[in-house]
Design a protein around this motif. Sequence first.
Motif, PDB file in Angstrom:
ATOM      1  N   ALA A 161      66.032 -43.463 -18.952  1.00  0.00           N
ATOM      2  CA  ALA A 161      66.643 -42.141 -19.014  1.00  0.00           C
ATOM      3  C   ALA A 161      67.752 -42.096 -17.794  1.00  0.00           C
ATOM      4  CB  ALA A 161      66.086 -41.176 -19.288  1.00  0.00           C
ATOM      5  N   PHE A 162      67.278 -42.177 -16.487  1.00  0.00           N
ATOM      6  CA  PHE A 162      67.988 -42.168 -15.358  1.00  0.00           C
ATOM      7  C   PHE A 162      68.546 -43.585 -14.732  1.00  0.00           C
ATOM      8  CE2 PHE A 162      64.231 -39.029 -15.149  1.00  0.00           C
ATOM      9  CZ  PHE A 162      65.158 -37.907 -15.153  1.00  0.00           C
ATOM     10  N   THR A 163      67.711 -44.671 -15.089  1.00  0.00           N
ATOM     11  CA  THR A 163      68.378 -45.821 -14.470  1.00  0.00           C
ATOM     12  C   THR A 163      69.478 -46.512 -15.127  1.00  0.00           C
ATOM     13  OG1 THR A 163      66.770 -47.156 -15.649  1.00  0.00           O
ATOM     14  CG2 THR A 163      66.167 -46.555 -13.430  1.00  0.00           C
ATOM     15  N   PHE A 164      69.687 -45.801 -16.473  1.00  0.00           N
ATOM     16  CA  PHE A 164      70.873 -46.216 -17.214  1.00  0.00           C
ATOM     17  C   PHE A 164      71.773 -44.933 -17.775  1.00  0.00           C
ATOM     18  CE2 PHE A 164      73.155 -46.616 -21.389  1.00  0.00           C
ATOM     19  CZ  PHE A 164      74.011 -47.388 -21.318  1.00  0.00           C
ATOM     20  N   ALA A 165      71.134 -44.129 -18.408  1.00  0.00           N
ATOM     21  CA  ALA A 165      71.774 -42.888 -19.101  1.00  0.00           C
ATOM     22  C   ALA A 165      72.325 -41.985 -18.015  1.00  0.00           C
ATOM     23  CB  ALA A 165      70.905 -42.138 -19.903  1.00  0.00           C
ATOM     24  N   SER A 166      71.802 -41.632 -16.840  1.00  0.00           N
ATOM     25  CA  SER A 166      72.279 -40.803 -16.078  1.00  0.00           C
ATOM     26  C   SER A 166      73.324 -41.540 -15.113  1.00  0.00           C
ATOM     27  CB  SER A 166      71.026 -40.428 -14.848  1.00  0.00           C
ATOM     28  OG  SER A 166      71.574 -39.699 -13.796  1.00  0.00           O
TER      29      SER A 166
ATOM     30  N   GLY B 220      61.856 -46.530 -23.912  1.00  0.00           N
ATOM     31  CA  GLY B 220      63.156 -46.168 -23.106  1.00  0.00           C
ATOM     32  C   GLY B 220      64.337 -45.777 -23.765  1.00  0.00           C
ATOM     33  N   VAL B 221      64.748 -46.414 -24.871  1.00  0.00           N
ATOM     34  CA  VAL B 221      65.754 -46.120 -25.632  1.00  0.00           C
ATOM     35  C   VAL B 221      65.646 -44.509 -26.089  1.00  0.00           C
ATOM     36  CG1 VAL B 221      67.158 -46.284 -27.450  1.00  0.00           C
ATOM     37  CG2 VAL B 221      66.160 -48.208 -26.457  1.00  0.00           C
ATOM     38  N   ALA B 222      64.472 -43.990 -26.583  1.00  0.00           N
ATOM     39  CA  ALA B 222      64.302 -42.651 -27.003  1.00  0.00           C
ATOM     40  C   ALA B 222      64.590 -41.739 -25.630  1.00  0.00           C
ATOM     41  CB  ALA B 222      62.853 -42.399 -27.459  1.00  0.00           C
ATOM     42  N   ALA B 223      64.060 -41.967 -24.567  1.00  0.00           N
ATOM     43  CA  ALA B 223      64.372 -41.126 -23.104  1.00  0.00           C
ATOM     44  C   ALA B 223      65.841 -41.285 -22.992  1.00  0.00           C
ATOM     45  CB  ALA B 223      63.597 -41.778 -22.051  1.00  0.00           C
ATOM     46  N   GLU B 224      66.509 -42.273 -23.160  1.00  0.00           N
ATOM     47  CA  GLU B 224      67.957 -42.530 -22.870  1.00  0.00           C
ATOM     48  C   GLU B 224      68.684 -41.392 -24.017  1.00  0.00           C
ATOM     49  OE1 GLU B 224      70.904 -45.733 -24.804  1.00  0.00           O
ATOM     50  OE2 GLU B 224      69.465 -46.521 -23.690  1.00  0.00           O
TER      51      GLU B 224
END
Length: 406
Positions: A314-319, A259-263
């Motif tokens: 990547a979407f639910t946080f980073a985006s 999850g962090v890597a996707a972020e």
Amino acid sequence: MHAPHGLVATAGPPRHFVLRIAIVFCAPMLVNGIALPFFPVWLSTLSMTDWEIGLVLAVPMVIRVFTAPIAGVIADRIGDRASVLVWSGTMSLATAVALLFTESFWPVLVLYTLQGIVYAPYLPITDAIALSGVRRWNFDYSRMRFWGSLAFIVSTMIGGWLSGIFGGAMVLPAMTVGFVTTVFTAFIAPRIGKPRRPSPISALVVAPTGSSGQMDVQLMMIGAALVNGSHGMFYAFIAILWGAAGYSGTEIGLLFSVGVAAEIVFFILSARLNRTFSLWTMIVFGSAVAIFRWVAFPHDLGFAGYFALQCLHAFTFASIHVGVQGRIIERVAEEKEASTQGLYFFYNGIFMALTTFLSGYLFAWYGIDGFYAMSVVAALGLALVLLARSRQPQRLASGGNTRESS
């Protein structure tokens, strides 16, 4: 020419500024990489009820929302912000050592709350020092912050491996080692003198909300904070759930790490994505994905399914984070930006605390089906985001690349 005794010259950056800040970012993320996935696992070994686990995790979140800004004020007013890092790391280490000798609910609650109070300023103040380097000497923030995210992944993977060997007994010793690193890295943090601008967390106390009071900005921040808060049950109970489902500590560490890597990947690609998609699109899409993520979570997806679902972080946080930060730059005058960021910190902290506390009851009553309630929280956040978009000034309605003069 040397600076007068007792003063810090700021005409040029301290030696190895980028390297030193990168190392400082790593230390708190080493702690977080253990605490975030595995501290609830240690709590579960103490035979605490689900609501007690939720309370232990939630109370420090509420308290630090109010105490971190005070620490930020102190950091902004003393000679150098880095001095507060030394204090924060040392006091956090003391609470970590005390927790090693604690096993019952009330002492754990008190000590973990104290730890939340003294540890809360560490990462935001490191951020503030890094951003001062960006403003004064045009350093690349992402080059410094990236190493913290990488340290989180490494720490989580090591924590998963240790968990597979020692179970929950490894959590407190591993966190203590992490806090030792926060003390050491605090001493190598660059000293750059008194700040020229308040840090976001201190601005929440010392500055009014100003132009952040615009209704579209307020609704956007509250909506995004609700979506962020919908992660509360995940952080509180997913490692316990996955462990009960038979996943090894290494597998749990891998699921957190992906999850962090996707972020990280999203942050790297965000500038390119922003040329194609508006900031509003990033926020709305990320909020919608969060609804889907929590609706899908209660189903038995298997390791591969949860791995894919974790990539949606990547979407639910980073985006959402990229979109909100971009909109704040567009809609808020520079002199009010710090207070706006502080207010966003407040919203995120309060909603995350509330959902974490409620998740204790939801988990006790419904088990993994409690994630459906988190999808409702995310849906409410999406509704407020859409309302915010409808209330923005018409000249900004078309996309995310228009700058409003201020």
